[in-house]
Design a protein around this motif. Structure first.
Motif, PDB file in Angstrom:
ATOM      1  N   VAL A 113       0.840  -1.202   0.000  1.00 22.45           N
ATOM      2  CA  VAL A 113       0.000   0.000   0.000  1.00 22.45           C
ATOM      3  C   VAL A 113       0.878   1.257   0.000  1.00 22.45           C
ATOM      4  O   VAL A 113       0.602   2.223  -0.723  1.00 22.45           O
ATOM      5  CB  VAL A 113      -1.008  -0.009   1.171  1.00 22.45           C
ATOM      6  N   LYS A 114       1.959   1.227   0.759  1.00 21.95           N
ATOM      7  CA  LYS A 114       2.869   2.383   0.738  1.00 21.95           C
ATOM      8  C   LYS A 114       3.501   2.551  -0.641  1.00 21.95           C
ATOM      9  O   LYS A 114       3.672   3.671  -1.117  1.00 21.95           O
ATOM     10  CB  LYS A 114       3.928   2.249   1.822  1.00 21.95           C
ATOM     11  N   GLU A 115       3.833   1.446  -1.297  1.00 24.57           N
ATOM     12  CA  GLU A 115       4.361   1.535  -2.657  1.00 24.57           C
ATOM     13  C   GLU A 115       3.324   2.137  -3.596  1.00 24.57           C
ATOM     14  O   GLU A 115       3.663   2.916  -4.486  1.00 24.57           O
ATOM     15  CB  GLU A 115       4.807   0.155  -3.155  1.00 24.57           C
ATOM     16  N   MET A 116       2.052   1.807  -3.396  1.00 26.07           N
ATOM     17  CA  MET A 116       0.975   2.404  -4.205  1.00 26.07           C
ATOM     18  C   MET A 116       0.932   3.916  -4.000  1.00 26.07           C
ATOM     19  O   MET A 116       0.773   4.669  -4.962  1.00 26.07           O
ATOM     20  CB  MET A 116      -0.386   1.809  -3.814  1.00 26.07           C
ATOM     21  N   ILE A 117       1.085   4.337  -2.757  1.00 24.55           N
ATOM     22  CA  ILE A 117       1.062   5.769  -2.436  1.00 24.55           C
ATOM     23  C   ILE A 117       2.221   6.475  -3.124  1.00 24.55           C
ATOM     24  O   ILE A 117       2.048   7.524  -3.756  1.00 24.55           O
ATOM     25  CB  ILE A 117       1.091   5.980  -0.903  1.00 24.55           C
ATOM     26  N   VAL A 118       3.422   5.888  -3.040  1.00 23.43           N
ATOM     27  CA  VAL A 118       4.612   6.505  -3.643  1.00 23.43           C
ATOM     28  C   VAL A 118       4.472   6.542  -5.165  1.00 23.43           C
ATOM     29  O   VAL A 118       4.742   7.570  -5.797  1.00 23.43           O
ATOM     30  CB  VAL A 118       5.893   5.760  -3.212  1.00 23.43           C
ATOM     31  N   ALA A 119       4.049   5.433  -5.769  1.00 22.05           N
ATOM     32  CA  ALA A 119       3.885   5.390  -7.226  1.00 22.05           C
ATOM     33  C   ALA A 119       2.892   6.451  -7.694  1.00 22.05           C
ATOM     34  O   ALA A 119       3.103   7.107  -8.724  1.00 22.05           O
ATOM     35  CB  ALA A 119       3.444   3.992  -7.670  1.00 22.05           C
ATOM     36  N   ASP A 120       1.825   6.637  -6.931  1.00 24.47           N
ATOM     37  CA  ASP A 120       0.829   7.650  -7.282  1.00 24.47           C
ATOM     38  C   ASP A 120       1.434   9.045  -7.231  1.00 24.47           C
ATOM     39  O   ASP A 120       1.246   9.852  -8.145  1.00 24.47           O
ATOM     40  CB  ASP A 120      -0.381   7.538  -6.345  1.00 24.47           C
ATOM     41  N   ILE A 121       2.189   9.337  -6.197  1.00 26.53           N
ATOM     42  CA  ILE A 121       2.816  10.662  -6.061  1.00 26.53           C
ATOM     43  C   ILE A 121       3.791  10.916  -7.210  1.00 26.53           C
ATOM     44  O   ILE A 121       3.822  11.999  -7.789  1.00 26.53           O
ATOM     45  CB  ILE A 121       3.542  10.791  -4.704  1.00 26.53           C
ATOM     46  N   LEU A 156      12.228   2.507  -1.183  1.00 23.34           N
ATOM     47  CA  LEU A 156      12.515   2.238   0.225  1.00 23.34           C
ATOM     48  C   LEU A 156      11.638   3.197   1.008  1.00 23.34           C
ATOM     49  O   LEU A 156      11.377   4.316   0.564  1.00 23.34           O
ATOM     50  CB  LEU A 156      13.983   2.513   0.552  1.00 23.34           C
ATOM     51  N   SER A 157      11.196   2.784   2.187  1.00 22.37           N
ATOM     52  CA  SER A 157      10.393   3.700   2.984  1.00 22.37           C
ATOM     53  C   SER A 157      10.556   3.414   4.462  1.00 22.37           C
ATOM     54  O   SER A 157      10.984   2.331   4.865  1.00 22.37           O
ATOM     55  CB  SER A 157       8.912   3.615   2.600  1.00 22.37           C
ATOM     56  N   CYS A 158      10.209   4.432   5.241  1.00 22.10           N
ATOM     57  CA  CYS A 158      10.213   4.306   6.699  1.00 22.10           C
ATOM     58  C   CYS A 158       9.306   5.382   7.258  1.00 22.10           C
ATOM     59  O   CYS A 158       8.869   6.280   6.552  1.00 22.10           O
ATOM     60  CB  CYS A 158      11.627   4.464   7.254  1.00 22.10           C
ATOM     61  N   LYS A 159       9.038   5.276   8.546  1.00 24.28           N
ATOM     62  CA  LYS A 159       8.344   6.364   9.232  1.00 24.28           C
ATOM     63  C   LYS A 159       9.408   7.311   9.771  1.00 24.28           C
ATOM     64  O   LYS A 159      10.598   6.969   9.815  1.00 24.28           O
ATOM     65  CB  LYS A 159       7.453   5.831  10.350  1.00 24.28           C
ATOM     66  N   ALA A 205      16.665   2.598 -12.603  1.00 27.09           N
ATOM     67  CA  ALA A 205      17.142   3.907 -13.046  1.00 27.09           C
ATOM     68  C   ALA A 205      17.347   4.830 -11.846  1.00 27.09           C
ATOM     69  O   ALA A 205      18.273   5.641 -11.818  1.00 27.09           O
ATOM     70  CB  ALA A 205      16.159   4.532 -14.027  1.00 27.09           C
ATOM     71  N   LYS A 206      16.486   4.675 -10.844  1.00 25.39           N
ATOM     72  CA  LYS A 206      16.561   5.480  -9.618  1.00 25.39           C
ATOM     73  C   LYS A 206      16.034   4.644  -8.458  1.00 25.39           C
ATOM     74  O   LYS A 206      15.254   3.711  -8.643  1.00 25.39           O
ATOM     75  CB  LYS A 206      15.706   6.760  -9.706  1.00 25.39           C
ATOM     76  N   VAL A 207      16.446   5.024  -7.261  1.00 24.34           N
ATOM     77  CA  VAL A 207      15.903   4.468  -6.021  1.00 24.34           C
ATOM     78  C   VAL A 207      15.245   5.637  -5.299  1.00 24.34           C
ATOM     79  O   VAL A 207      15.827   6.725  -5.208  1.00 24.34           O
ATOM     80  CB  VAL A 207      17.006   3.834  -5.147  1.00 24.34           C
ATOM     81  N   TYR A 208      14.030   5.417  -4.814  1.00 21.37           N
ATOM     82  CA  TYR A 208      13.302   6.465  -4.094  1.00 21.37           C
ATOM     83  C   TYR A 208      13.124   6.056  -2.642  1.00 21.37           C
ATOM     84  O   TYR A 208      12.691   4.946  -2.357  1.00 21.37           O
ATOM     85  CB  TYR A 208      11.941   6.730  -4.752  1.00 21.37           C
ATOM     86  N   PHE A 209      13.481   6.973  -1.762  1.00 24.08           N
ATOM     87  CA  PHE A 209      13.397   6.750  -0.314  1.00 24.08           C
ATOM     88  C   PHE A 209      12.322   7.684   0.236  1.00 24.08           C
ATOM     89  O   PHE A 209      12.477   8.905   0.180  1.00 24.08           O
ATOM     90  CB  PHE A 209      14.761   7.056   0.316  1.00 24.08           C
ATOM     91  N   THR A 210      11.240   7.102   0.739  1.00 18.70           N
ATOM     92  CA  THR A 210      10.110   7.895   1.234  1.00 18.70           C
ATOM     93  C   THR A 210      10.042   7.827   2.749  1.00 18.70           C
ATOM     94  O   THR A 210      10.123   6.744   3.327  1.00 18.70           O
ATOM     95  CB  THR A 210       8.787   7.375   0.648  1.00 18.70           C
ATOM     96  N   LYS A 266       5.841  12.293   3.863  1.00 22.50           N
ATOM     97  CA  LYS A 266       6.392  13.577   4.304  1.00 22.50           C
ATOM     98  C   LYS A 266       7.385  14.106   3.271  1.00 22.50           C
ATOM     99  O   LYS A 266       7.340  15.268   2.885  1.00 22.50           O
ATOM    100  CB  LYS A 266       7.085  13.398   5.653  1.00 22.50           C
ATOM    101  N   VAL A 267       8.284  13.225   2.825  1.00 23.23           N
ATOM    102  CA  VAL A 267       9.322  13.623   1.875  1.00 23.23           C
ATOM    103  C   VAL A 267       9.774  12.392   1.093  1.00 23.23           C
ATOM    104  O   VAL A 267       9.745  11.277   1.620  1.00 23.23           O
ATOM    105  CB  VAL A 267      10.511  14.304   2.603  1.00 23.23           C
ATOM    106  N   ILE A 268      10.141  12.622  -0.175  1.00 28.95           N
ATOM    107  CA  ILE A 268      10.691  11.555  -1.002  1.00 28.95           C
ATOM    108  C   ILE A 268      12.032  12.031  -1.549  1.00 28.95           C
ATOM    109  O   ILE A 268      12.125  13.118  -2.136  1.00 28.95           O
ATOM    110  CB  ILE A 268       9.760  11.172  -2.173  1.00 28.95           C
TER     111      ILE A 268
END
Length: 165
Positions: A34-42, A69-72, A101-106, A117-119
């Motif tokens: 679900v968090k990946e869905m949120i990031v992909a949408d953003i 990658l994600s964390c609180k 191509a890129k790694v995204y840390f949310t 909060k931030v990506i």
């Protein structure tokens, strides 16, 4: 009162799972999905829902892959099951990073972990370098490799920041 609310939550989750199945997502409750869905949408990416693949791809060019990658707040994002050895398994683990191509840390808000909060956008080779450093220091053949927000801030660039208000 609480029991009724729990029942309502379960009903909503079951409806969401049914909706997810209609687009080929068979396990909505898969950790992190679900968090990946949120990031992909953003970020405007197309989500990849199968395990053992990248997390997303470019909406216009499916050959361009992304890892998330994600964390609180105050936590760390991690890559699970990274092999230190044998050498062939180590390269397979590192290729899970290099294929992107890129790694995204949310970073998600601690008080509301459905809100990003931030990506940060990171170059895969920067992530590989840190992964290798951590693997070299590990006493285990298989490790989880962790990345803090401070590390992401130092090594990446902000591509999204939630605006309060």
């Amino acid at each position: 009162m609480a029991r009724e609310i729990y029942r309502r939550i379960v009903e909503l989750v079951l409806r969401a799972a049914e909706l997810a199945r209609s687009v080929g997502i068979h396990n909505l409750l898969q950790p992190g999905l679900v968090k990946e869905m949120i990031v992909a949408d953003i970020l405007g990416h197309e989500l990849i829902t199968t395990k053992r693949h990248a997390d997303a791809r470019d909406a216009n060019d499916p050959s361009i892959l992304y890892e998330y990658l994600s964390c609180k707040e105050g936590g760390s994002g991690q890559l699970d099951r990274m092999f230190k050895e044998p050498a062939v398994k180590r390269q397979e683990s590192l290729n899970r990073i290099r294929r992107n191509a890129k790694v995204y840390f949310t970073v998600f808000y601690e008080a509301d972990q459905t809100k990003a909060k931030v990506i940060y956008e990171l170059e895969p080779e920067v992530v590989v370098t840190e992964t290798e450093r951590q693997l070299d220091r590990s006493r285990n053949a298989i490790s989880h490799v962790g990345f803090s927000e401070a590390w992401a801030r130092e090594n990446g660039r902000i591509v999204y920041e939630h605006q309060l208000g």
